[in-house]
Every structure is written in C-alpha cells, then in structure tokens.
Design a protein around this motif. Structure first.
Motif, PDB file in Angstrom:
ATOM      1  N   SER A 171      14.169  18.803  -6.428  1.00  0.00           N
ATOM      2  CA  SER A 171      15.303  19.583  -6.968  1.00  0.00           C
ATOM      3  C   SER A 171      14.741  20.112  -8.436  1.00  0.00           C
ATOM      4  N   ALA A 172      13.832  19.371  -9.243  1.00  0.00           N
ATOM      5  CA  ALA A 172      13.514  19.802 -10.350  1.00  0.00           C
ATOM      6  C   ALA A 172      13.103  21.224 -10.361  1.00  0.00           C
ATOM      7  N   HIS A 173      12.306  21.783  -9.391  1.00  0.00           N
ATOM      8  CA  HIS A 173      11.849  23.020  -9.027  1.00  0.00           C
ATOM      9  C   HIS A 173      12.954  23.970  -8.677  1.00  0.00           C
TER      10      HIS A 173
ATOM     11  N   PRO B 174       0.881  -1.198   0.014  1.00  0.00           N
ATOM     12  CA  PRO B 174       0.059   0.042  -0.061  1.00  0.00           C
ATOM     13  C   PRO B 174       0.774   1.345   0.069  1.00  0.00           C
ATOM     14  N   ASN B 175       1.921   1.196   0.960  1.00  0.00           N
ATOM     15  CA  ASN B 175       2.898   2.352   0.830  1.00  0.00           C
ATOM     16  C   ASN B 175       3.440   2.622  -0.466  1.00  0.00           C
ATOM     17  N   THR B 176       3.521   1.421  -1.149  1.00  0.00           N
ATOM     18  CA  THR B 176       4.198   1.770  -2.328  1.00  0.00           C
ATOM     19  C   THR B 176       3.462   2.426  -3.432  1.00  0.00           C
ATOM     20  N   THR B 177       1.998   1.942  -3.310  1.00  0.00           N
ATOM     21  CA  THR B 177       0.983   2.562  -4.439  1.00  0.00           C
ATOM     22  C   THR B 177       0.869   4.028  -4.104  1.00  0.00           C
ATOM     23  N   ILE B 178       0.635   4.438  -2.983  1.00  0.00           N
ATOM     24  CA  ILE B 178       0.824   5.840  -2.439  1.00  0.00           C
ATOM     25  C   ILE B 178       1.989   6.635  -3.171  1.00  0.00           C
ATOM     26  N   ALA B 179       3.051   6.187  -2.801  1.00  0.00           N
ATOM     27  CA  ALA B 179       4.218   6.838  -3.215  1.00  0.00           C
ATOM     28  C   ALA B 179       4.450   6.993  -4.849  1.00  0.00           C
ATOM     29  N   ALA B 180       4.050   5.764  -5.584  1.00  0.00           N
ATOM     30  CA  ALA B 180       4.171   6.014  -6.988  1.00  0.00           C
ATOM     31  C   ALA B 180       3.122   6.827  -7.401  1.00  0.00           C
ATOM     32  N   ALA B 181       1.833   7.001  -6.912  1.00  0.00           N
ATOM     33  CA  ALA B 181       0.922   7.788  -7.443  1.00  0.00           C
ATOM     34  C   ALA B 181       1.377   9.136  -6.999  1.00  0.00           C
ATOM     35  N   ALA B 182       1.811   9.570  -6.085  1.00  0.00           N
ATOM     36  CA  ALA B 182       2.335  10.831  -5.550  1.00  0.00           C
ATOM     37  C   ALA B 182       3.379  11.274  -6.496  1.00  0.00           C
ATOM     38  N   ALA B 183       4.289  10.403  -6.663  1.00  0.00           N
ATOM     39  CA  ALA B 183       5.481  10.832  -7.872  1.00  0.00           C
ATOM     40  C   ALA B 183       5.047  10.952  -9.281  1.00  0.00           C
ATOM     41  N   GLY B 184       3.966  10.107  -9.660  1.00  0.00           N
ATOM     42  CA  GLY B 184       3.466  10.311 -10.860  1.00  0.00           C
ATOM     43  C   GLY B 184       2.674  11.698 -11.051  1.00  0.00           C
ATOM     44  N   ALA B 185       1.912  12.125 -10.135  1.00  0.00           N
ATOM     45  CA  ALA B 185       1.036  13.350 -10.026  1.00  0.00           C
ATOM     46  C   ALA B 185       2.215  14.479  -9.947  1.00  0.00           C
ATOM     47  N   GLY B 186       3.149  14.435  -9.092  1.00  0.00           N
ATOM     48  CA  GLY B 186       4.077  15.329  -9.034  1.00  0.00           C
ATOM     49  C   GLY B 186       4.904  15.745 -10.261  1.00  0.00           C
ATOM     50  N   LEU B 187       5.141  14.401 -11.092  1.00  0.00           N
ATOM     51  CA  LEU B 187       5.816  14.689 -12.386  1.00  0.00           C
ATOM     52  C   LEU B 187       4.816  15.509 -13.265  1.00  0.00           C
ATOM     53  N   VAL B 188       3.603  15.013 -13.507  1.00  0.00           N
ATOM     54  CA  VAL B 188       2.561  15.706 -14.288  1.00  0.00           C
ATOM     55  C   VAL B 188       2.645  17.117 -14.077  1.00  0.00           C
ATOM     56  N   LEU B 189       2.375  17.677 -12.756  1.00  0.00           N
ATOM     57  CA  LEU B 189       2.507  18.992 -12.633  1.00  0.00           C
ATOM     58  C   LEU B 189       3.694  19.724 -12.921  1.00  0.00           C
ATOM     59  N   LEU B 190       4.920  19.013 -12.747  1.00  0.00           N
ATOM     60  CA  LEU B 190       6.140  19.721 -13.041  1.00  0.00           C
ATOM     61  C   LEU B 190       6.266  19.888 -14.579  1.00  0.00           C
TER      62      LEU B 190
END
Length: 936
Positions: A159-161, A70-86
């Motif tokens: 760091s990308a920001h 479960p923690n992996t799903t949350i981390a993956a979804a958060a990373a993917g959404a953060g990448l889209v916003l970036l």
C-alpha cells in the motif's frame, strides 16, 4: 459559477523558511530511521535463516528461548529489504515483490491457524531440526502473532507504493504490527509468559518480536506525510510536545517497572511498598517530563509569535511594495482563488474591491475565453502560465494590451500553496511591434516592387534578406540565397574577387560597388552591379549593409556598341582623310604615268613598266575604295532588288571562292526579301563574309547561307563550322587592319569593309561565335515594299568631241593642278591654274571669257563651298565641275551642290576627265538644261 482569473495577487499565511527547513530535515531523519530499522529486520532475518541452514541454534533462539521459524526469517528479511527499497525510492517492482512475498507467507500461515488446514509450507526449510517445534502448534510453523503481523506488514508495504489513501492505510497497518510486537516484548521484559508462549495464541520468538516492531515502526517512519508521523514531525507546538513527551510515555513506564520488578525480586521491599514506589516514581518523572515539555512548547510559542510579527511586517512591506509597482501584482491560493491584488489594478479598473466573482471585469470579450481556458489548464498541470489580453481602462475607457505571468509557489513536499502573478502594460510595445511589422511589410512590398534586386546583410556580411525579384532572377530558394549562398550564382571567374572585395568592405565598414556576372534562372550569365551602403545603429554601431543588384547587361552591351561605334566613326574619319590625301596623290601618279605612256619615243620595256605602274594604281584605287566603304564615304548606287535573287546570282562565284573542300548550302526563305542596296556592294559583303568563313575552315567544313524575314527587316546569315572567334577578339573584328591571320594572309579590311557597307546601307550586322564551334554573321537590311517595276539603269555618257574653250583649274595640290591642266591642254583647251578660291576669283576678274571652272572642294584660303557661292553671285555664266578625294556627300555634307551638278571623285582617269569636260561644254552649246554654278 465563480471564475478563476489570474489578474490578482494575495498574501496567505506562509510557513517561515526556518520552520519549513526544520520540517524537511525531520522528514529526512524519519526516512533514515526507517532505513535503519529495515536493515535491522533484513540482517536479523538473514542471520536467523543461516542458523537453521548451518545448525547454529543461538542464531534461531535468542537467550535459549523460543526458536524463530524458517518461514518467519524469510518473511522478516523480505519485509526489511522491501522497507529499505521503499525509503530509497528505488527498484519499485522488486520492492513490491518483496512485500508481496512477506504478505503471502504471513497470510498462508495465518490461514493454517484459523482453518486448521496444513498447507505443507511449514517444514519446507526446517532441515529436519527437532528443536524447530517449540511453542508451535505444528512443527516449523510460525505462531499466530507473527503470521498476522507479516501478513499486515506485507500488505502495508504494497500500500505504501500507492496513492494518498493507500499510504494512510499502510501507516495504520504499521501501527497495528507495532502494537502486536510490543505486546510480546512486554511479556519477555517482565516475564509474563502468557503474552508470548501460548502456542495457539501468543507463541512468538524474541527476535521475531523485535523484527516485527522494527518493520512496523519503519513503515510508519517511511510515511512522514501521513499520520501519525505528519503530526509528530510538524513544526507546531503540538508536534513539539509529541516529540518531547512520547519518549517519556513509552520508555519511562518500562524503566520504572523493571526497577520495581528487580527490587521485589531482590526482596528490597514488599509488593505494597513496590506499588507505592512505582506510583511515586511515575508521578515525579512524569511531572519533570511534563515541565520540560511545557518549557519547550512555551519557547516555541514565543518564537512562533515573533515569526508571525515578522511575517506580518514582511507582508505589510510586500503590500506597500506591490502597491507602488507600476505592474498589476496579485496572489492566488492553491485553488486559483484571488487573495490579494495591488492598488495599481484598482486605479486602472476604477474598482476598490476585487471579489473573486468580478475580477474578470474589464477583460476584452474576445480575449476572455482563451484567457480562462489557458489558466485552467495551467492550474491543473501546475505549470507556469503567460498570456496577452486587453484590459479596459476606467480613466480613458479604451482597451490596452497587458502581459500576465503566473508562477506556482510550492512547499517542501512539492505541493502548490500559492500562485504569484503580474500583469504588465505592453500596449506601447504592441503598438511598436505593429508599427514595425507594418514598416517591414511596406519595406517588403517596396523591395518586391523595386526595379532593382534589394538585399540586406548582418555585420558579418551574410545575407539576411533578399527581395522577391532576386529569386525570380536567379531561381534560388530562400534557404539557398541567404547567408553566402548567393555567391553560387556569381560567375566562377568573378566569384573569388567578389567575395574578397565584400569581406574587405565588411572589415572596414566601407561602402562597396561590385560589377560581376550573375547566373540567371535560364543559365545565362548577365552583367550586374551590386552596390551596398553601411547600416548604422543609433549609437553608430555597424549593423550590416543595405544593398541592391541591378542588371546592367543590356546597358553594358549598348555602351560597348556605342564605344565601338564611336571608335569606328573616328577610324572612319581617319580612313576618309587618308583616302582623300591618297587619292590626290594617286590622281597625279595616274596622270603623269598616262603622259609618259603616250610618249612615242618610249621603248617597249618602258611601255610595259608604265602599264604595271597603272595596274598598281588601279589596285591602290581599289584599296582606297575599301577604306571609303568602311568609313561609309563611298558613293553608292542603291536599287531595289530581291536578296534571294542576288544570293543565287552570286552563288557560283562564291562556290569558286571557297573551293570544293567546303560544302555550301543555301537556305532561302519563301517570303519576299526586297531590300534597297548597291548591288555590287552587296556582292562585296557576301564575298568578304564567305572568304572569312573559308579561312576559318582550312580542313573543310560546312557553310550555310540563309535568308529570313522579320516584321521590318530582311536577314542574311552566313554560318560556318570553323575555328570560331575567341571572346577577347569579338569586340575588334570590325576594326580596320585588325586580323588574327598570319602575316601576308590578310589586310584586316574585309570585315571592316562589310561593316561600312552595311551601315551606309542603313543596316546592322551582328556576330555570334565560340571557339571550335564556328561563327554566325547576320546582316539585317531594312525591308522595302515590293516595287511596281524595275528601276531604269542610266546610260553612260556619249562620246563628245571637244570644242575650243577657256578653262580654270583650282586645286591646292600642285601635282593635281599640273596633271589636270596638262590633260586638258592636250585636248586643245586653254587652261589656267589657281591654288585656292581667292586666286581663282582674282584670275576670273583679270581674264575674260572663262567658260568652265574645275575646282577642288576642300582648300585653304577660300575653299570650294565659298568659291561656289561667290561664282554664283559674281560669275553666274561660268560652268563648274567639282572634284574631291572625298565622295560627294562627305565632301559637301548637307550644304553640297544638287545631284544634277557634275562631281568627279579623285583619282579621275584622264579619259573620264576629258569626256566629262567635253560633255558639260556640249550640253551648254546644245541648249540642254543649264548647269548652275555653285551649290544649290
């Protein structure tokens, strides 16, 4: 220290426009790829989390293998959404929060693996599922590869920001996570269990590997300006080779390896044969891929060479064009270093080379600091720059003004790569501007010094300039006067007409002249004349008006007074002529009435009627005296007297005239008020002014008589609180027979008589009046010194008994001759008659012993003046008595007889005529001072 001065121009190797456009398009595609990968990670993570929430194992373990935690799903979804916003550049705070969430989950779990400490976060979201513990060292805990990957990905997203250095770190972290994910994927593809199933080292679910690779690749693709994407996307041969070869290098070994693995599993060949086939296949396909890449690179190099030739040709054309331009043209690199300057600068400065250290040569020392400072600020901010400075010419060795403009040239990423600039000779323009400013200054000085108020309009008639004298006159501020604001100072009765005539003139571009009343700063309205003439441009275009305003109030009043004086003089001459003719006829009426009254046979009734006739003639004689006073032709007997004393002497009479319903106040000055006037006429002036004030206050009021003294005049003021005089009547109040009273209540001679007496006494009269506020008449008499003694009053003539004498009466009026002759004949004189001077001379030549001639002054056929001259020459012993319906001065003017000679003004009462003749004859008999006949 090297100076960077924007006076030169350079050409640098620029990226062709097509290549630049291609690079931008590849960068956009890279961002689109990153966005797609981010969405994949977000959706896959969300679906996996829903598998835990709704107990759908297929969503948590692809292919029935290791389950994602479960923690992996949350981390993956958060990373993917953060990448889209970036990649979208939106909602940076939320994007940073998502990256931070992914980093915290990864770091916390990795800390548990390294330290062996259970933080209690693993089983929070397992929902008690027993299958959540496969391939994990603890139930619900993600494996070490996943925890490390999402810790690195979260840090990379943060760091990308940041700045350029932080973005470089982010790209490195993305590549690291791609390597971790690819390692586990290779294990899944080729069945190498140790690469993904060792719980304490390599344990990771299949979808976790794909999402890790997706986010890592997306993070690298989201940074196209950082390596390795920068090299991969650049339009160079290396970039092209990388883009062509990379798919072969990554995909081809995997495909060939799978094929070999499937063949061995199907027992199609043994391991040795499989290895040989693998090597052979790789050689063939890698060679084919290499030649494909070499062909592409070769074509790219040929295109690049052609582009370079085009660029060199374009640069040559640019240099020739720049050298042919009249301006100084220059190019600077991104740091502001001079890379090119055209021939115009060399010709102007006399220098053949323009090194970075000496391009400032020729700039005026006073302009150099400001020029350098402004350019340095513009270079740092990346803004366009413009400056004016003086540059010395090598030909004339003088300084000329230049205008320098520099603009930045940016690449597709917005970075400044060059500065393009020009310097234009504006010396002639600056001189013209200076001459214009000087001309404008001269115009303003002239306009401010001019006696008139000057103004200028635009083509619509709106005022754009007013000289200083206008603001001093009107009290308006400049903002109030410009446009059409000056119309506020125009009298309300004149404003609409002024506006209409000005707009009409503007419509037709015609000159205009306006007379109107303008409000002065003290609130007084004064007459002014505004005149304007069109201003035309070189092509005849209408530019507006040049106009002036002149205060003509005093001149207008003077002209009005002059017109009034001329009118009064003309009326006076008419009145004098009427009085002369009337006096002649009145003389006859009085004479014949006197004769009739002496008739002993006349009854009492007849006697009474004749007395009434004589009273009427006396009244008519008074009217003629008023006419003569108005026309300043009355005989005055001036004397030096105190004005205050004269007012006090007549105050009781004045009070009786105005009645008890009007309060009279005397306000007499303590200063000397000596004037020289006829006492009786002064009283007449007071009476007429007081009666005029009484008639203006029928319901009562206050009358004030005041005296005052100025430097050269004594003032007599009569002020009332009556109805006042309407403005349109003021110019006419001193005209004879002008009256505003009802029929039968006034003759219209009162104020006219006042005006005549005052003028004849060398004084002036003025009036101030407003309706319902009363009137104030002020008479100004010339002040005279205090007399040393009282003037003697001449005694009346004594009664003289007539003696026998021979007389000659000369008059063109038969009735007058008859009355005078008959009156004197009744006294025992021998009287002859003549109609004019010619007949009188003939009579004197025929008849001897004429003692006295009584003659009219104005006659046809040899008048009295000419007769007097002939008498003085031919008959010096004959005495003369002069008669006229005009007063002495009006009858004779400057050539009349001396004051000692006898003069009688018609109508002459019979007793006065008899006494005068007898007195003249008696003086001659008694040996008194002889009276010379004729004018002196």
């Amino acid at each position: 220290m090297r100076r960077r001065v924007p006076i030169g121009l350079s050409s640098t190797s620029a990226v062709p426009a097509a290549a630049s456009a291609q690079g931008s398009e590849r960068a956009r595609r890279s961002l689109h790829l990153a966005t797609a990968l981010g969405w994949y990670a977000f959706v896959a993570g969300l679906l996996s989390f829903m598998g835990w929430a709704f107990d759908v194992r297929r969503l948590t373990a692809w292919g029935g293998g290791i389950s994602i935690q479960p923690n992996t799903t949350i981390a993956a979804a958060a990373a993917g959404a953060g990448l889209v916003l970036l990649t979208r550049g939106r909602n940076k705070p939320f994007a940073v929060g998502l990256g931070l969430l992914s980093a915290l989950i990864g770091l916390a779990t990795f800390f548990e693996h390294v330290s062996g400490v259970d933080l209690g976060i693993d089983t929070l979201l397992t929902f008690g599922r027993p299958w959540g513990a496969r391939a994990t060292v603890a139930p619900g805990r993600m494996g070490p590869p996943a925890s490390l990957s999402y810790a690195l990905l979260g840090i990379g997203l943060l760091s990308a920001h940041g700045g350029l250095g932080a973005r470089r770190v982010a790209a490195g972290l993305g590549l690291t996570t791609v390597a971790i994910g690819v390692l586990s994927l290779i294990g899944y593809i080729f069945g190498a269990d140790p690469l993904y199933s060792v719980a304490s080292v390599t344990g990771i679910a299949l979808q976790t590997s794909t999402m890790t690779v997706a986010v890592g690749l997306g993070l690298v693709a989201a940074l196209p300006d950082r390596q390795p994407m920068r090299a991969l996307l650049e339009p160079s041969g290396a970039g092209l080779l990388a883009r062509r070869a990379l798919p072969f290098i990554i995909v081809l070994p995997v495909v060939v390896g799978l094929l070999m693995l499937r063949g061995q599993t199907a027992r199609l060949f043994d391991p040795g044969m499989g290895t040989a086939l693998l090597v052979l296949g790789l050689i063939i396909m890698m060679s084919a891929g290499l030649w494909w890449c070499v062909g592409a690179v070769s074509r790219h190099e040929r295109a690049l060479a052609a582009a370079n030739r085009t660029l060199r040709e374009s640069e040559t054309r640019f240099r020739r064009l720049a050298d042919a331009m009249p301006q100084i043209v220059y190019v600077l690199d991104a740091n502001g270093q001079l890379t090119f300057i055209n021939q115009q600068w060399r010709n102007y400065t006399g220098r053949q080379e323009a090194a970075a250290g000496d391009v400032a040569v020729g700039v005026h020392p006073d302009d150099l600091p400001g020029l350098l400072g402004g350019w340095e600020r513009a270079r740092r901010s990346g803004a366009e720059y413009a400056a004016e400075f003086r540059l010395r010419s090598a030909v004339s060795d003088d300084y000329r003004w230049f205008l320098s403009r520099v603009v930045p040239i940016r690449d597709e990423r917005g970075d400044i790569v060059q500065w393009y600039g020009t310097s234009t000779d504006i010396h002639t323009q600056k001189q013209a501007e200076a001459a214009l400013r000087e001309s404008e200054q001269r115009f303003r000085v002239f306009a401010d010094a001019a006696p008139a108020m000057l103004w200028v309009t635009d083509p619509d008639g709106a005022c754009t300039f007013r000289s200083r004298s206008w603001f001093e006159f009107s009290g308006q501020a400049e903002a109030e006067a410009l446009g059409f604001g000056w119309l506020d100072t125009v009298h309300p009765d004149d404003r609409d007409a002024t506006r209409a005539r000005l707009l009409a003139a503007t419509t037709h571009h015609a000159p205009f002249t306006l007379e109107h009343r303008l409000r002065r700063v003290d609130g007084e309205y004064r007459w002014a004349i505004s005149a304007g003439r069109p201003r035309l441009g070189p092509g005849g275009d209408f530019l507006g008006y040049s106009a002036s305003v002149i205060d003509i109030h005093d001149r207008r009043q003077a002209e009005e007074q002059l017109r009034q004086a001329a009118k009064m003089e003309a009326i006076g001459r008419l009145a004098g002529g009427v009085a002369h003719d009337f006096n002649n006829q009145l003389n006859a009426v009085i004479g014949f009435a006197t004769f009739a009254a002496r008739d002993p046979g006349l009854g009492a009734r007849g006697q009474h009627d004749l007395q009434e006739v004589l009273k009427a003639t006396e009244h008519m004689a008074g009217l003629t005296r008023q006419l003569l006073a108005f026309s300043r032709q009355q005989v005055l007997q001036p004397e030096t007297l105190q004005l205050n004393a004269a007012v006090l002497d007549g105050s009781s009479l004045l009070q009786r005239l105005i009645g008890t319903h009007i309060k009279m106040t005397l306000d007499l000055t303590a200063e000397p008020t000596w004037i020289r006037v006829d006492r009786a006429q002064l009283l007449q002036v007071l009476m007429n002014l007081v009666i005029n004030a009484r008639d203006a206050m029928p319901a009562g009021g206050h009358l004030r008589i005041r005296t005052s003294r100025s430097e050269a005049a004594v003032l007599l003021s009569v002020r009332d609180t009556g109805t006042g005089i309407r403005p349109e009547h003021l110019p006419h109040i001193f005209e004879p027979f002008f009256t505003t009273k009802a029929l039968g209540q006034g003759t219209g001679l009162g104020l006219a008589t006042v005006h005549g007496i005052v003028t004849q006494s060398e004084g002036h009269i003025r009036v101030e009046s407003r309706p319902s506020e009363g009137s104030d008449f002020t008479v100004l008499f010339p002040a005279v010194p205090v007399p040393s003694g009282a003037a003697a009053v001449p005694a009346s003539r004594p009664e003289v008994a007539p003696r026998p004498a021979r007389l000659l009466v000369v008059d063109d009026e038969e009735a007058v001759r008859s009355v005078v002759s008959r009156t004197l004949e009744q006294e025992g004189y021998e009287v002859g008659q003549a109609r004019n001077g010619r007949e009188a001379l003939e009579c004197l030549a025929r008849v001897q012993g004429v003692d006295l001639v009584l003659t009219d002054v104005i006659m046809p056929e040899l008048g009295g003046r000419e007769l007097g001259e002939r008498l003085a020459a031919d008959f010096p012993d004959v005495l003369v008595i002069w008669m006229s319906g005009y007063p002495r001065d009006a009858a004779f003017g400057d050539t009349g007889p001396a004051g000692a000679q006898v003069f009688l003004q018609k109508p002459v009462p019979p007793d006065v005529l008899v006494r005068t003749v007898a007195g003249v004859l008696a003086q001659r008999t008694a040996g008194a001072a002889s009276l010379q006949p004729g004018p002196a």
